[in-house]
Design an enzyme around this catalytic site. Structure first.
Site, PDB file in Angstrom:
ATOM      1  N   GLU A  95       0.838  -1.196   0.000  1.00 34.45           N
ATOM      2  CA  GLU A  95       0.000   0.000   0.000  1.00 34.45           C
ATOM      3  C   GLU A  95       0.873   1.247   0.000  1.00 34.45           C
ATOM      4  OE1 GLU A  95      -3.293   1.831   3.180  1.00 34.45           O
ATOM      5  OE2 GLU A  95      -2.013   0.117   3.705  1.00 34.45           O
ATOM      6  N   ASP A 111      14.889  -2.640  12.132  1.00 32.76           N
ATOM      7  CA  ASP A 111      15.711  -1.694  11.374  1.00 32.76           C
ATOM      8  C   ASP A 111      15.130  -0.299  11.567  1.00 32.76           C
ATOM      9  OD1 ASP A 111      17.585  -0.577   9.725  1.00 32.76           O
ATOM     10  OD2 ASP A 111      16.810  -1.402   7.860  1.00 32.76           O
ATOM     11  N   ILE A 113       1.405   5.089   1.126  1.00 31.69           N
ATOM     12  CA  ILE A 113       0.967   6.021   2.163  1.00 31.69           C
ATOM     13  C   ILE A 113       1.501   7.403   1.819  1.00 31.69           C
ATOM     14  CG2 ILE A 113       0.915   6.523   4.633  1.00 31.69           C
ATOM     15  CD1 ILE A 113      -0.333   3.807   3.839  1.00 31.69           C
TER      16      ILE A 113
END
Length: 274
Positions: free
Chosen positions: A81, A180, A83
Protein backbone atom coordinates in the site's frame (compact mmCIF):
# COMPACT_ATOMS: atom_id res chain seq x y z
CA UNK A 1 12.91 -1.68 -15.28
CA UNK A 2 9.70 0.39 -15.12
CA UNK A 3 8.05 -1.98 -17.60
CA UNK A 4 8.98 -4.89 -15.33
CA UNK A 5 7.37 -3.05 -12.43
CA UNK A 6 4.17 -2.55 -14.43
CA UNK A 7 4.02 -6.23 -15.31
CA UNK A 8 4.79 -7.39 -11.76
CA UNK A 9 2.24 -5.09 -10.14
CA UNK A 10 -0.48 -6.08 -12.61
CA UNK A 11 0.14 -9.77 -11.94
CA UNK A 12 0.37 -9.45 -8.16
CA UNK A 13 -2.59 -7.12 -7.56
CA UNK A 14 -4.91 -8.34 -10.33
CA UNK A 15 -5.40 -4.70 -11.37
CA UNK A 16 -3.78 -3.18 -14.45
CA UNK A 17 -0.80 -0.98 -13.60
CA UNK A 18 -0.83 2.09 -15.83
CA UNK A 19 2.22 4.19 -14.91
CA UNK A 20 5.30 4.18 -12.72
CA UNK A 21 7.47 6.74 -10.99
CA UNK A 22 10.87 5.75 -9.60
CA UNK A 23 11.23 6.71 -5.95
CA UNK A 24 14.75 5.39 -5.43
CA UNK A 25 16.88 2.54 -6.72
CA UNK A 26 14.50 -0.33 -7.46
CA UNK A 27 11.53 1.20 -5.64
CA UNK A 28 8.61 2.53 -7.70
CA UNK A 29 5.34 4.29 -7.06
CA UNK A 30 2.81 2.66 -9.38
CA UNK A 31 -0.63 3.92 -10.38
CA UNK A 32 -3.35 1.35 -10.98
CA UNK A 33 -6.23 1.57 -13.43
CA UNK A 34 -8.69 1.93 -10.55
CA UNK A 35 -6.86 5.05 -9.32
CA UNK A 36 -5.04 3.37 -6.43
CA UNK A 37 -1.35 3.96 -5.82
CA UNK A 38 0.99 1.22 -4.63
CA UNK A 39 4.71 0.94 -4.00
CA UNK A 40 6.64 -1.83 -5.78
CA UNK A 41 10.08 -2.90 -4.56
CA UNK A 42 12.41 -5.21 -6.46
CA UNK A 43 14.89 -7.39 -4.58
CA UNK A 44 17.53 -9.57 -6.20
CA UNK A 45 17.39 -11.98 -3.25
CA UNK A 46 14.30 -14.16 -2.97
CA UNK A 47 14.65 -14.39 0.83
CA UNK A 48 14.65 -10.58 1.10
CA UNK A 49 11.16 -10.31 -0.42
CA UNK A 50 9.72 -13.02 1.78
CA UNK A 51 11.44 -11.68 4.91
CA UNK A 52 10.06 -8.17 4.39
CA UNK A 53 6.57 -9.37 3.48
CA UNK A 54 6.35 -11.60 6.56
CA UNK A 55 7.85 -8.85 8.71
CA UNK A 56 5.13 -6.44 7.62
CA UNK A 57 2.46 -9.04 8.38
CA UNK A 58 3.95 -9.78 11.82
CA UNK A 59 4.19 -6.20 13.04
CA UNK A 60 0.71 -5.30 11.75
CA UNK A 61 -0.94 -5.91 15.14
CA UNK A 62 -4.09 -4.02 16.16
CA UNK A 63 -3.27 -0.99 18.28
CA UNK A 64 0.38 -0.72 17.27
CA UNK A 65 2.10 1.65 14.83
CA UNK A 66 0.38 1.22 11.43
CA UNK A 67 2.20 -0.45 8.55
CA UNK A 68 1.40 -0.54 4.82
CA UNK A 69 -0.65 -3.55 3.78
CA UNK A 70 1.05 -6.14 1.59
CA UNK A 71 -0.77 -6.24 -1.77
CA UNK A 72 1.28 -9.13 -3.16
CA UNK A 73 4.75 -10.57 -3.53
CA UNK A 74 6.71 -12.89 -5.78
CA UNK A 75 10.29 -14.12 -5.84
CA UNK A 76 11.67 -10.69 -6.66
CA UNK A 77 8.86 -8.17 -6.21
CA UNK A 78 7.02 -6.84 -3.15
CA UNK A 79 3.93 -4.64 -3.65
CA UNK A 80 2.58 -2.67 -0.70
CA UNK A 81 0.00 0.00 0.00
CA UNK A 82 1.17 3.53 -0.74
CA UNK A 83 0.97 6.02 2.16
CA UNK A 84 1.02 9.70 1.24
CA UNK A 85 3.87 11.49 3.06
CA UNK A 86 3.23 14.36 5.45
CA UNK A 87 4.82 16.16 8.39
CA UNK A 88 5.59 14.61 11.80
CA UNK A 89 2.98 15.50 14.39
CA UNK A 90 1.56 12.72 16.55
CA UNK A 91 4.69 11.67 18.41
CA UNK A 92 2.73 10.31 21.35
CA UNK A 93 0.75 7.87 19.20
CA UNK A 94 4.02 6.64 17.74
CA UNK A 95 5.53 6.07 21.18
CA UNK A 96 2.48 4.27 22.53
CA UNK A 97 2.15 2.16 19.38
CA UNK A 98 5.81 1.15 19.46
CA UNK A 99 5.46 0.07 23.09
CA UNK A 100 2.41 -2.00 22.15
CA UNK A 101 4.38 -3.62 19.31
CA UNK A 102 7.17 -4.62 21.68
CA UNK A 103 4.65 -5.94 24.20
CA UNK A 104 3.16 -8.18 21.51
CA UNK A 105 6.24 -10.31 22.07
CA UNK A 106 8.04 -13.08 20.20
CA UNK A 107 8.49 -16.81 20.81
CA UNK A 108 12.24 -16.41 21.44
CA UNK A 109 15.19 -14.12 20.91
CA UNK A 110 16.13 -14.44 17.26
CA UNK A 111 12.72 -15.72 16.18
CA UNK A 112 11.92 -14.77 12.59
CA UNK A 113 8.34 -13.76 11.69
CA UNK A 114 5.94 -16.70 11.31
CA UNK A 115 6.65 -18.44 7.98
CA UNK A 116 9.53 -16.02 7.41
CA UNK A 117 13.01 -17.18 6.41
CA UNK A 118 15.83 -17.51 8.93
CA UNK A 119 18.15 -15.98 6.33
CA UNK A 120 16.85 -12.43 6.21
CA UNK A 121 18.30 -9.01 5.41
CA UNK A 122 18.84 -5.65 7.05
CA UNK A 123 19.15 -3.15 4.24
CA UNK A 124 21.67 -4.71 1.84
CA UNK A 125 23.34 -6.85 4.52
CA UNK A 126 22.39 -10.46 5.30
CA UNK A 127 20.91 -11.05 8.75
CA UNK A 128 20.35 -14.46 10.30
CA UNK A 129 17.46 -15.10 12.70
CA UNK A 130 17.68 -18.29 14.73
CA UNK A 131 15.69 -18.77 17.96
CA UNK A 132 17.71 -19.00 21.20
CA UNK A 133 16.62 -18.73 24.84
CA UNK A 134 19.23 -16.20 25.97
CA UNK A 135 19.45 -12.60 24.74
CA UNK A 136 23.21 -12.34 25.44
CA UNK A 137 23.82 -15.45 23.32
CA UNK A 138 21.59 -14.10 20.54
CA UNK A 139 23.19 -10.65 20.50
CA UNK A 140 26.75 -12.00 20.58
CA UNK A 141 26.36 -14.79 18.02
CA UNK A 142 23.83 -13.28 15.60
CA UNK A 143 24.25 -9.51 15.90
CA UNK A 144 27.92 -8.86 16.79
CA UNK A 145 30.17 -11.69 15.60
CA UNK A 146 28.78 -12.19 12.04
CA UNK A 147 29.38 -8.54 11.15
CA UNK A 148 32.63 -8.17 13.07
CA UNK A 149 34.07 -11.03 11.00
CA UNK A 150 33.43 -8.97 7.84
CA UNK A 151 35.40 -5.96 9.10
CA UNK A 152 39.04 -5.23 9.95
CA UNK A 153 38.12 -3.92 13.40
CA UNK A 154 40.03 -5.23 16.43
CA UNK A 155 38.06 -7.96 18.18
CA UNK A 156 39.13 -7.31 21.77
CA UNK A 157 36.67 -4.49 22.66
CA UNK A 158 33.71 -6.38 21.17
CA UNK A 159 34.71 -9.67 22.80
CA UNK A 160 34.84 -7.85 26.13
CA UNK A 161 31.33 -6.54 25.57
CA UNK A 162 30.00 -9.97 24.62
CA UNK A 163 31.56 -11.54 27.71
CA UNK A 164 29.81 -9.05 29.96
CA UNK A 165 26.40 -8.98 28.25
CA UNK A 166 24.62 -10.98 31.02
CA UNK A 167 25.67 -8.30 33.53
CA UNK A 168 25.16 -5.27 31.31
CA UNK A 169 21.55 -5.77 30.20
CA UNK A 170 18.63 -6.68 32.51
CA UNK A 171 16.61 -9.75 31.58
CA UNK A 172 13.35 -9.12 29.75
CA UNK A 173 11.04 -11.32 27.67
CA UNK A 174 11.61 -11.30 23.90
CA UNK A 175 10.04 -8.26 22.25
CA UNK A 176 8.63 -8.09 18.75
CA UNK A 177 11.03 -5.71 17.03
CA UNK A 178 10.81 -3.71 13.83
CA UNK A 179 14.48 -4.57 13.57
CA UNK A 180 15.71 -1.69 11.37
CA UNK A 181 14.17 1.25 13.18
CA UNK A 182 16.22 4.18 12.00
CA UNK A 183 14.40 7.42 11.33
CA UNK A 184 14.21 6.79 7.57
CA UNK A 185 11.97 3.80 8.22
CA UNK A 186 9.49 5.92 10.16
CA UNK A 187 7.16 7.30 7.49
CA UNK A 188 5.03 10.24 8.61
CA UNK A 189 1.68 10.42 6.82
CA UNK A 190 -0.53 13.38 5.86
CA UNK A 191 -2.47 13.09 9.12
CA UNK A 192 0.74 13.41 11.14
CA UNK A 193 0.83 9.76 12.21
CA UNK A 194 3.93 7.61 11.97
CA UNK A 195 3.89 4.43 9.87
CA UNK A 196 6.58 1.76 9.97
CA UNK A 197 8.19 0.69 6.69
CA UNK A 198 11.06 -1.59 5.60
CA UNK A 199 11.07 -3.82 8.69
CA UNK A 200 13.60 -6.55 9.47
CA UNK A 201 11.42 -8.00 12.21
CA UNK A 202 12.59 -10.57 14.74
CA UNK A 203 12.44 -11.35 18.43
CA UNK A 204 14.92 -9.26 20.40
CA UNK A 205 15.48 -6.79 23.22
CA UNK A 206 13.25 -3.76 22.91
CA UNK A 207 16.05 -1.36 23.82
CA UNK A 208 17.72 -2.26 20.50
CA UNK A 209 14.83 -0.75 18.51
CA UNK A 210 14.91 2.38 20.67
CA UNK A 211 18.69 2.72 20.42
CA UNK A 212 18.54 2.49 16.64
CA UNK A 213 15.84 5.15 16.60
CA UNK A 214 18.24 7.46 18.46
CA UNK A 215 21.27 6.69 16.28
CA UNK A 216 20.32 8.91 13.35
CA UNK A 217 17.76 11.13 15.05
CA UNK A 218 13.98 11.12 15.07
CA UNK A 219 11.55 14.05 15.10
CA UNK A 220 10.19 14.79 18.58
CA UNK A 221 12.16 11.90 20.07
CA UNK A 222 11.65 13.07 23.66
CA UNK A 223 7.88 13.00 23.18
CA UNK A 224 8.05 9.59 21.50
CA UNK A 225 10.06 8.11 24.37
CA UNK A 226 7.90 9.78 26.99
CA UNK A 227 4.74 8.23 25.57
CA UNK A 228 6.53 4.87 25.22
CA UNK A 229 7.44 4.94 28.92
CA UNK A 230 3.82 5.52 29.90
CA UNK A 231 2.84 2.21 28.30
CA UNK A 232 5.94 0.05 28.86
CA UNK A 233 8.45 1.65 31.29
CA UNK A 234 12.09 0.96 30.57
CA UNK A 235 14.42 -0.61 33.13
CA UNK A 236 16.67 1.72 35.12
CA UNK A 237 19.85 2.72 33.34
CA UNK A 238 18.49 2.30 29.83
CA UNK A 239 20.10 5.55 28.66
CA UNK A 240 23.57 4.21 29.57
CA UNK A 241 22.89 1.06 27.52
CA UNK A 242 22.13 2.92 24.28
CA UNK A 243 25.72 2.61 22.93
CA UNK A 244 25.66 -1.15 23.57
CA UNK A 245 22.46 -1.66 21.58
CA UNK A 246 23.78 0.60 18.82
CA UNK A 247 26.67 -1.79 18.20
CA UNK A 248 24.53 -3.90 15.89
CA UNK A 249 23.46 -1.16 13.43
CA UNK A 250 26.90 0.45 13.59
CA UNK A 251 28.62 -2.82 12.64
CA UNK A 252 26.14 -3.28 9.80
CA UNK A 253 27.08 0.20 8.57
CA UNK A 254 30.78 -0.62 8.83
CA UNK A 255 30.18 -3.67 6.62
CA UNK A 256 28.10 -1.75 4.08
CA UNK A 257 29.75 1.67 4.05
CA UNK A 258 33.00 1.59 6.05
CA UNK A 259 34.35 5.08 6.67
CA UNK A 260 33.68 6.78 9.97
CA UNK A 261 31.32 4.06 11.15
CA UNK A 262 34.34 1.97 12.23
CA UNK A 263 35.43 4.55 14.78
CA UNK A 264 31.82 5.00 15.92
CA UNK A 265 31.48 1.25 16.50
CA UNK A 266 34.71 1.18 18.54
CA UNK A 267 33.58 4.16 20.59
CA UNK A 268 30.22 2.50 21.25
CA UNK A 269 31.94 -0.72 22.40
CA UNK A 270 34.12 1.21 24.83
CA UNK A 271 31.14 3.22 26.09
CA UNK A 272 29.17 0.03 26.70
CA UNK A 273 31.86 -1.16 29.12
CA UNK A 274 32.00 2.01 31.26
Amino acid sequence: MSSSALTAVTELTGVEATSTHRLSGSVYEVELADGDLVVAKRHTQVSAVLAEAKSLDWIAEPGVVPVPAVRGHSDHWLVIEQIEPGQPADAEAFGRGLAALHLAGAPAFGSPPPDGPADAWIGLAPMYNGPVTSWPEFFATQRIEPYLRRTTLPWAPFEAVCARLPDLVPEEPPARLHGDLWSGNVHWATDGRAWLIDPAAHGGHRETDLAMLQLFGCPMLDRVLGAYQEVYPLADGWQARVPLHQLFPLLVHVVLFGGGYASQALSAARAALR
